[in-house]
Design an enzyme around this catalytic site. Sequence first.
Site, short mmCIF file in Angstrom:
data_model
loop_
_atom_site.label_atom_id
_atom_site.label_comp_id
_atom_site.label_asym_id
_atom_site.label_seq_id
_atom_site.Cartn_x
_atom_site.Cartn_y
_atom_site.Cartn_z
N ASP A 264 0.85 -1.18 0.00
CA ASP A 264 0.00 0.00 0.00
C ASP A 264 0.90 1.24 0.00
O ASP A 264 1.86 1.32 0.76
CB ASP A 264 -0.89 -0.02 1.25
N ASN B 233 -2.67 13.28 -3.08
CA ASN B 233 -3.86 13.78 -3.76
C ASN B 233 -4.27 15.15 -3.25
O ASN B 233 -4.60 16.05 -4.03
CB ASN B 233 -5.03 12.80 -3.58
N ASP C 102 -2.39 10.00 -9.71
CA ASP C 102 -2.39 9.01 -10.80
C ASP C 102 -0.98 8.72 -11.29
O ASP C 102 -0.63 7.58 -11.61
CB ASP C 102 -3.24 9.51 -11.96
N GLU D 119 -4.90 2.61 -3.97
CA GLU D 119 -3.43 2.68 -3.92
C GLU D 119 -2.82 1.37 -3.42
O GLU D 119 -1.66 1.33 -3.01
CB GLU D 119 -2.99 3.84 -3.02
#
Length: 358
Positions: free
Chosen positions: A233, A241, A250, A276
């Site tokens: 992760d 973000n 992204d 993620e």
Amino acid sequence: MKHANLNVSTHVDNVTVAKIMNKDDFEKATANLKKAVPLMIKHRVSATPTNYALWYTYVDNAIPALNSDMDQVLESYGLCPPAAGEKLYNNYVASKAETNFRELRASVDVLLTEVTSSMTDTIAGTAAFTQMVDKSFDSLARVEDEGLSIEEVMTVVRQLVNESREIRHSTKFLNSQLNNAKGEITNLKEQLVEVQKDALFDSLSSLYNRRAFDRDITALCKANQPMCLVILDIDYFKMFNDEYGHLFGDMVIKSLARRLQLSCQDGVTAYRYGGEEFAMIVPNKSLRMARQFADGLRRAIEKMSIKDRRSSKRIESVTASFGVAEFSKGQSFNALIEKADQQLYDAKRLGRNRVMPL
């Protein structure tokens, strides 16, 4: 015009079988099927038309590259995971025509119905316009023969102008419909090109998707194949973000996915598990070796450098946490995933950017 909803799945129909039978005589086809079926049973391959076509081609030795790739898969896993089988089929056996045309036909039917309706209306309008023009010409011819008044002549002309406007509007609408249909067909073609890929791969990361992972891990657990599962992760992904925007988020996912893909050797397969989070199946490796593999990958991710296009700032703080679990004979895939998830949770709890178990 509404877009028809496509959900195209690979299949082999009678045309495919006919191709096989045309290529080989009956004896050879029978011999190949007798070889293919036992191999499918041995490697726990489900009896679908697609798999029959794949394994028929494999035992026929018609495509050496297919045999080479298949042998590598079998050597790594001891069987052919569903996602690997689909990928091999798509790469070597499937043709563009071998998709499920039922949904595609429905989409085309929608286009044809709309365009045909418009054409019917326009043709009917054109026929009526033609009749009206003929009638008008007859009336105009009477000007000379019967000496019609100027007011009567203007009435005929006004009628002709009004009808001309209507047919012009009708043909303009038809032209618009045809242009829309052209765009729709182009869109359908693009979707067909991507649909096989979308069935197996995640569009953002280009790794295998969750659907492929679920099928593979289920098949491998049922077959009691030795393996380890690695779940990782991205640390503090929400911060990327929030601070840099979703486009940068992204980019982080794409960059990490490329790093995972580079590490996929000796049968290791990478998947985007969700958001993620990623998963990797490491076949025929002990927990110690899988943990070493994961730690090497962790260090490689730690060295990643990603440029933020908005600020031109280079970000060098991307890290990931890892949980590793070894499959035990008879263990369910849910139990294996939960075990790896727990290790990942421990890695996060102890400070992130680490591999668990220690």
